[in-house]
Design a protein around this motif. Structure first.
Motif, PDB file in Angstrom:
ATOM      1  N   SER A  22     -21.935 -63.159 -13.113  1.00 34.79           N
ATOM      2  CA  SER A  22     -21.138 -62.203 -13.656  1.00 34.79           C
ATOM      3  C   SER A  22     -21.694 -60.779 -13.292  1.00 34.79           C
ATOM      4  CB  SER A  22     -21.340 -62.119 -15.417  1.00 34.79           C
ATOM      5  OG  SER A  22     -20.307 -61.420 -15.836  1.00 34.79           O
ATOM      6  N   PHE A  23     -20.847 -59.985 -12.712  1.00 36.38           N
ATOM      7  CA  PHE A  23     -20.878 -58.483 -12.389  1.00 36.38           C
ATOM      8  C   PHE A  23     -20.043 -57.533 -13.109  1.00 36.38           C
ATOM      9  CE2 PHE A  23     -22.340 -61.557  -8.863  1.00 36.38           C
ATOM     10  CZ  PHE A  23     -23.751 -61.103  -8.773  1.00 36.38           C
ATOM     11  N   ALA A  24     -20.685 -56.462 -13.034  1.00 36.97           N
ATOM     12  CA  ALA A  24     -19.930 -55.425 -13.604  1.00 36.97           C
ATOM     13  C   ALA A  24     -19.124 -54.843 -12.381  1.00 36.97           C
ATOM     14  CB  ALA A  24     -20.984 -54.046 -13.780  1.00 36.97           C
ATOM     15  N   ASP A  25     -17.843 -54.475 -12.793  1.00 41.24           N
ATOM     16  CA  ASP A  25     -16.839 -53.928 -11.768  1.00 41.24           C
ATOM     17  C   ASP A  25     -17.105 -52.546 -11.390  1.00 41.24           C
ATOM     18  OD1 ASP A  25     -14.834 -53.586 -10.160  1.00 41.24           O
ATOM     19  OD2 ASP A  25     -13.236 -53.962 -11.549  1.00 41.24           O
ATOM     20  N   LEU A  26     -17.590 -52.136 -10.419  1.00 42.48           N
ATOM     21  CA  LEU A  26     -17.845 -50.823  -9.822  1.00 42.48           C
ATOM     22  C   LEU A  26     -16.783 -50.175  -9.283  1.00 42.48           C
ATOM     23  CD1 LEU A  26     -21.527 -51.298  -8.459  1.00 42.48           C
ATOM     24  CD2 LEU A  26     -20.949 -50.863 -10.879  1.00 42.48           C
ATOM     25  N   ASP A  59     -28.958 -51.881  -7.887  1.00 37.07           N
ATOM     26  CA  ASP A  59     -27.983 -52.709  -8.218  1.00 37.07           C
ATOM     27  C   ASP A  59     -27.266 -53.520  -7.037  1.00 37.07           C
ATOM     28  OD1 ASP A  59     -26.838 -50.371  -7.627  1.00 37.07           O
ATOM     29  OD2 ASP A  59     -25.173 -50.589  -9.357  1.00 37.07           O
ATOM     30  N   GLU A 115     -24.551 -56.083  -7.342  1.00 39.46           N
ATOM     31  CA  GLU A 115     -23.120 -55.482  -7.820  1.00 39.46           C
ATOM     32  C   GLU A 115     -22.343 -54.686  -7.068  1.00 39.46           C
ATOM     33  OE1 GLU A 115     -26.080 -55.670  -9.561  1.00 39.46           O
ATOM     34  OE2 GLU A 115     -25.588 -56.495 -11.510  1.00 39.46           O
ATOM     35  N   HIS A 142     -20.667 -57.047  -4.602  1.00 43.83           N
ATOM     36  CA  HIS A 142     -19.611 -57.628  -5.417  1.00 43.83           C
ATOM     37  C   HIS A 142     -18.283 -56.924  -5.298  1.00 43.83           C
ATOM     38  CE1 HIS A 142     -17.347 -59.773  -8.436  1.00 43.83           C
ATOM     39  NE2 HIS A 142     -17.200 -58.882  -9.187  1.00 43.83           N
ATOM     40  N   ALA A 143     -18.646 -55.440  -4.942  1.00 44.04           N
ATOM     41  CA  ALA A 143     -17.544 -54.566  -5.049  1.00 44.04           C
ATOM     42  C   ALA A 143     -16.844 -54.483  -3.651  1.00 44.04           C
ATOM     43  CB  ALA A 143     -18.109 -53.160  -5.244  1.00 44.04           C
TER      44      ALA A 143
END
Length: 368
Positions: A178-182, A259, A262, A265-266
């Motif tokens: 699970s990753f934060a949406d940057l 990070d 993350e 992921h972006a």
């Protein structure tokens, strides 16, 4: 328990530094007690110390700096070091003589040779000679790619080198996490195609070609945008290029960040237009995150990326070819997803940092 001094050129996070962090993490601490030496300060030093790893700094930016030789010898003595492991030529050149003078075994890991075809002939010859000398006085030479080992054999007759490919912490770099949406904070929409450059801003990584390509790709397809993360000797040129070409609206630029999962992921695709590489850790991290790759055919990269199978291979210094690759992936998201899945599969199969630590431990035992 074997006390090993792990030596690295710089304290900022780069490929070799990420490799060292993972190596120290996964070494069997009941058998190996790592002590680290960095030739500059930086984030890596702070992260090692947060892991309760002793990390010293002896400041120098020069290869074979006579001023630091006595300090290195004193450190080897004070820390009761039994084996020295140098990561990269700058680190090795500054510890080879102290290690030899104290009769300590030396392991040298080549994270890409310091000589390259683009250098003036005299510079390249001198660097090749220095690499030959370092390898001669090392008890064991480790190359991170087969291509690097082949180059060493061809250029100066390297013998008996081991190949231990770099590994990745697959628990941290896992697209199923699970990753934060940057993206919203960066100004990217869900439908944008974001090409990412996450690397040092140096001549080796060629960020200017990335920006030239991004400018052309955005002109052809406005949904193509860019994320550029890193810092280095070309910071001024990079910032100037973005400003002078009015790219602020579609390029999000930031210095080094911790990070990295993350950030990966972006993005939609990872771009590495390097002029030379050993085996890029950043490339493996992007592959582990299931990202399609656009890269140049450097030594280590051509062992990983198969054109139109797990990414796209483009020529060196060719901004238009890189731009075409960006727009092709932006227009064919199904192919992009397939390339990313193939990239992740390859990393899972071959490039696990735990396996690398086990192989390095074996080399330590054999060397001692």
């Amino acid at each position: 328990m074997t006390r090993v001094l792990e030596v690295i050129r710089q304290g900022q996070i780069g490929g070799g530094e990420s490799h060292l962090l993972d190596l120290v993490t996964f070494l069997d601490k009941e058998r190996v007690q790592p002590v680290c030496l960095s030739l500059t300060d930086g984030e890596m030093v702070r992260r090692l110390r947060a892991m309760s790893i002793t990390c010293h700094i002896i400041e120098t930016s020069k290869p074979f700096d006579p001023r630091v030789q006595r300090q290195v010898r004193q450190l080897l003595s004070d820390e009761h070091i039994q084996l020295v492991h140098a990561h990269g030529s700058r680190a090795a050149s500054n510890v080879v003589w102290p290690a030899r003078s104290m009769h300590l075994p030396l392991v040298y890991t080549v994270h890409g040779w310091s000589f390259h075809p683009d250098q003036p002939l005299a510079v390249r010859a001198l660097r090749a000679l220095s690499e030959k000398v370092i390898c001669h006085y090392s008890d064991k030479v480790v190359c991170v790619s087969r291509s690097n080992a082949d180059t060493g054999r061809r250029v100066f007759g390297l013998r008996d080198a081991s190949v231990v490919e770099n590994g990745i912490n697959l628990e941290r770099f896992n697209p199923r996490n699970s990753f934060a949406d940057l993206r919203p904070a960066m100004g990217f929409s869900p439908t944008d195609f974001v090409a990412g450059f996450i690397a040092r801003c140096t001549k080796q990584k060629d960020p200017i070609t990335f920006l030239q390509a991004l400018r052309a790709a955005h002109a052809a397809s406005p949904a193509v945008k860019g994320l550029l993360v890193g810092e280095g000797e070309l910071d001024t040129e990079v910032d100037s290029f973005i400003k002078s070409h009015d790219m602020e609206g579609y390029v999000w630029r930031t210095p080094f960040r911790t990070d990295v999962p993350e950030l990966l992921h972006a993005i939609d695709a990872y771009c590495l237009p390097s002029l030379w590489e050993g085996l890029s850790i950043a490339l493996l991290e992007a592959m582990a995150m299931g990202k399609a790759i656009i890269a140049t055919p450097t030594d280590g990269t051509r062992e990983l990326i198969r054109h139109q199978q797990n990414g796209l291979v483009v020529p060196f210094n060719d901004a238009q070819a890189l731009a075409d690759a960006m727009t092709t992936l932006a227009a064919h998201r199904d192919s992009m997803s397939r390339y990313g899945a193939e990239a992740r599969s390859l990393v899972e199969e071959r490039f696990n940092a735990r396996r690398v630590a086990e192989m390095v431990e074996k080399i330590y035992r054999e060397t001692l």
